[in-house]
Write a protein that holds these residues in place. Structure first.
Motif, PDB file in Angstrom:
ATOM      1  N   PRO A 127      27.834  87.738 146.214  1.00  0.00           N
ATOM      2  CA  PRO A 127      26.468  87.255 145.967  1.00  0.00           C
ATOM      3  C   PRO A 127      26.399  85.741 145.794  1.00  0.00           C
ATOM      4  O   PRO A 127      25.336  85.152 146.010  1.00  0.00           O
ATOM      5  CB  PRO A 127      26.066  87.949 144.670  1.00  0.00           C
ATOM      6  CG  PRO A 127      27.010  89.080 144.505  1.00  0.00           C
ATOM      7  CD  PRO A 127      28.275  88.722 145.227  1.00  0.00           C
ATOM      8  N   ARG A 128      27.527  85.125 145.428  1.00  0.00           N
ATOM      9  CA  ARG A 128      27.483  83.669 145.233  1.00  0.00           C
ATOM     10  C   ARG A 128      27.293  82.916 146.549  1.00  0.00           C
ATOM     11  O   ARG A 128      26.964  81.739 146.562  1.00  0.00           O
ATOM     12  CB  ARG A 128      28.760  83.187 144.531  1.00  0.00           C
ATOM     13  CG  ARG A 128      28.748  83.458 143.026  1.00  0.00           C
ATOM     14  CD  ARG A 128      30.110  83.193 142.448  1.00  0.00           C
ATOM     15  NE  ARG A 128      31.136  84.024 143.112  1.00  0.00           N
ATOM     16  CZ  ARG A 128      32.443  83.922 142.884  1.00  0.00           C
ATOM     17  NH1 ARG A 128      32.907  83.024 142.035  1.00  0.00           N
ATOM     18  NH2 ARG A 128      33.293  84.721 143.520  1.00  0.00           N
ATOM     19  N   ILE A 150      21.523  81.809 153.269  1.00  0.00           N
ATOM     20  CA  ILE A 150      20.100  81.818 153.621  1.00  0.00           C
ATOM     21  C   ILE A 150      19.701  80.484 154.256  1.00  0.00           C
ATOM     22  O   ILE A 150      18.981  80.447 155.254  1.00  0.00           O
ATOM     23  CB  ILE A 150      19.224  82.105 152.378  1.00  0.00           C
ATOM     24  CG1 ILE A 150      19.421  83.560 151.948  1.00  0.00           C
ATOM     25  CG2 ILE A 150      17.748  81.848 152.672  1.00  0.00           C
ATOM     26  CD1 ILE A 150      18.739  83.898 150.648  1.00  0.00           C
ATOM     27  N   LEU A 158      25.372  87.653 157.226  1.00  0.00           N
ATOM     28  CA  LEU A 158      25.045  88.847 156.459  1.00  0.00           C
ATOM     29  C   LEU A 158      26.301  89.413 155.783  1.00  0.00           C
ATOM     30  O   LEU A 158      26.267  89.805 154.609  1.00  0.00           O
ATOM     31  CB  LEU A 158      24.424  89.886 157.406  1.00  0.00           C
ATOM     32  CG  LEU A 158      23.444  90.884 156.817  1.00  0.00           C
ATOM     33  CD1 LEU A 158      22.288  90.192 156.134  1.00  0.00           C
ATOM     34  CD2 LEU A 158      22.916  91.806 157.909  1.00  0.00           C
ATOM     35  N   MET A 215      27.219  87.382 152.817  1.00  0.00           N
ATOM     36  CA  MET A 215      26.294  87.613 151.707  1.00  0.00           C
ATOM     37  C   MET A 215      26.613  88.920 150.987  1.00  0.00           C
ATOM     38  O   MET A 215      26.514  89.008 149.764  1.00  0.00           O
ATOM     39  CB  MET A 215      24.853  87.646 152.234  1.00  0.00           C
ATOM     40  CG  MET A 215      24.365  86.302 152.714  1.00  0.00           C
ATOM     41  SD  MET A 215      22.887  86.471 153.761  1.00  0.00           S
ATOM     42  CE  MET A 215      21.615  86.120 152.587  1.00  0.00           C
ATOM     43  N   MET A 216      26.949  89.929 151.760  1.00  0.00           N
ATOM     44  CA  MET A 216      27.252  91.239 151.184  1.00  0.00           C
ATOM     45  C   MET A 216      28.548  91.171 150.370  1.00  0.00           C
ATOM     46  O   MET A 216      28.694  91.840 149.354  1.00  0.00           O
ATOM     47  CB  MET A 216      27.425  92.274 152.304  1.00  0.00           C
ATOM     48  CG  MET A 216      26.213  92.424 153.197  1.00  0.00           C
ATOM     49  SD  MET A 216      25.364  93.966 152.859  1.00  0.00           S
ATOM     50  CE  MET A 216      24.124  94.003 154.129  1.00  0.00           C
ATOM     51  N   PHE A 236      24.005  85.468 162.662  1.00  0.00           N
ATOM     52  CA  PHE A 236      23.265  86.181 161.623  1.00  0.00           C
ATOM     53  C   PHE A 236      24.111  87.325 161.058  1.00  0.00           C
ATOM     54  O   PHE A 236      24.138  87.564 159.855  1.00  0.00           O
ATOM     55  CB  PHE A 236      21.953  86.740 162.197  1.00  0.00           C
ATOM     56  CG  PHE A 236      20.756  85.874 161.907  1.00  0.00           C
ATOM     57  CD1 PHE A 236      20.699  84.569 162.376  1.00  0.00           C
ATOM     58  CD2 PHE A 236      19.697  86.353 161.162  1.00  0.00           C
ATOM     59  CE1 PHE A 236      19.604  83.763 162.110  1.00  0.00           C
ATOM     60  CE2 PHE A 236      18.591  85.551 160.892  1.00  0.00           C
ATOM     61  CZ  PHE A 236      18.545  84.271 161.363  1.00  0.00           C
ATOM     62  N   ILE A 244      25.084  83.867 148.772  1.00  0.00           N
ATOM     63  CA  ILE A 244      23.770  84.207 149.329  1.00  0.00           C
ATOM     64  C   ILE A 244      22.896  82.995 149.634  1.00  0.00           C
ATOM     65  O   ILE A 244      22.416  82.831 150.752  1.00  0.00           O
ATOM     66  CB  ILE A 244      23.022  85.215 148.412  1.00  0.00           C
ATOM     67  CG1 ILE A 244      23.711  86.590 148.497  1.00  0.00           C
ATOM     68  CG2 ILE A 244      21.559  85.337 148.822  1.00  0.00           C
ATOM     69  CD1 ILE A 244      23.096  87.661 147.613  1.00  0.00           C
ATOM     70  N   SER A 245      22.704  82.105 148.637  1.00  0.00           N
ATOM     71  CA  SER A 245      21.718  81.051 148.895  1.00  0.00           C
ATOM     72  C   SER A 245      22.210  80.096 149.986  1.00  0.00           C
ATOM     73  O   SER A 245      21.417  79.622 150.811  1.00  0.00           O
ATOM     74  CB  SER A 245      21.331  80.314 147.611  1.00  0.00           C
ATOM     75  OG  SER A 245      22.355  79.468 147.220  1.00  0.00           O
TER      76      SER A 245
END
Lengths: 238, 238
Positions: free
Chosen positions: A180-181, A187, A173, A176-177, A169, A183-184
């Motif tokens: 932004p591309r 997730i 994280l 993701m930080m 996790f 992120i999905s």
């Protein structure tokens, strides 16, 4: 048991139930492995096969419940015999949930078709899966063999999975930080990691069922983990 | 039923089971509302109360299973009577899962203590919760009243929840892309939204149990939703 005849009929019923649970366990184990394989190899067809297998698992659960209930009504088992039947029903419920969680991962394969595929993240997922699949296998063996010490090993062995989940996790994280591309994609992997962790929880539930079947009571101590550790550590109040 | 005496004893057992399921349903409904209230009002103490209530739900499930099994063994019910007992066990299993999902939300309250609290996102979550809680309430009423049309309304009414969940996921994704500092907060809300959606799934499971109890067979059609719609739409292959 009323008579020798009834006792023998009960044994036959119980053997059939145990066989069905073993069949269900085999399917569930395969679904766990296949769903994560499908994720790692981006194999959409395999992901869809996992989704399809879930219907078999669901059907087996209904069948086990039906047979269990008929056996209770016909043979009127008491004490340890009754616990064997209730145990089969409980294990089937957990295996059905494991199937659902694997199916959910199978569905995500199609959504993960992207160029961003850091091998490192998948290795973490794979490692977690190996551990959890081993737990599921061990606890099903313990259930079949009425091996309480083996079941208790699984019951206590949940912490390593949680630790890997926490570190995965944290890594997700970071990705993701950073961009932004990502992120999905990340997730999806978080939901998958959470699913694998939950599969591990169902393995410990099955261990508790083995305890109940053999000892005739619910396990007294609490599980040696705090469910929220993963999350509290990984997602601080940023 | 062997005799009038047995029939009367069975009715008493069944009434007690139904009462226990109603008690469990009341607790589950309160847990749903309280967990989301706690999230919205950042009320950590309320979140902890939800977590504590889960033990009561778990105990009630075990009690219902135990009573159900004893009733089957003692009264040897057939056909519709047997389905009533199996139905009570199945509903209890779904309510136990609902309790788990609410408990998971209760645990997240402590992690959400941040200054970033866009009301709009919480309104989406609140709206979803209102709908799902209404579904749970309606289906438990349908179960108690043996009202098949009411149960089927719940069974078919899952789509609105999924639509809200999809739009909430999309919004959360936007917030995450905009500012990396929002990411961990938004992930918590995503897991909460997913939990509420799953609670809705358990309401439809209960509707299927009502169908089985009344019609004596499993529901033939498939649910009018694709489980993956939310995700496929919200998290495209970015």
């Amino acid at each position: 048991m009323a008579s020798e005849h009834t006792a023998k009929a009960f044994d036959t019923d119980l053997q059939e139930l145990t066989r069905l649970v073993a069949e269900m366990g085999g399917l569930a184990e395969r679904m766990i492995v296949d769903s994560v394989d499908a994720l790692i190899r981006r194999d959409v067809a395999l992901g869809q096969r996992v989704v399809a297998t879930d219907a078999e698992i669901d059907a087996l659960q209904k069948k086990i419940e039906e047979r269990a209930v008929l056996t209770i009504a016909r043979r009127q088992p008491m004490a340890v015999d009754l616990r064997e039947i209730v145990g089969a029903m409980r294990v089937a419920t957990d295996l059905e949930r494991i199937g659902d969680l694997a199916k959910n991962m199978g569905k995500r394969v199609a959504a993960l078709e992207t160029d961003f595929h850091p091998l490192k993240l998948f290795r973490g997922l794979e490692h977690m899966t190996d551990l959890v699949q081993q737990q599921v296998k061990s606890v099903l063996d313990a259930y079949a063999a009425h091996d309480l010490p083996a079941a208790m090993m699984v019951w206590k062995g949940d912490e390593e999975v949680d630790a890997i989940c926490t570190s995965l996790f944290r890594e997700l994280l970071t990705y993701m930080m950073e961009d932004p591309r990502n992120i999905s994609f990340c997730i999806h992997l978080m939901f998958c990691a959470k699913n694998i962790e939950r599969i591990g929880d169902h393995a410990t539930n099955i261990a508790e069922t083995v305890f109940y079947m053999i000892e005739g009571q619910a396990i007294a101590d609490k599980r040696p983990k705090g469910d929220m550790t993963t999350f509290a550590t990984t997602l601080p109040n940023t």
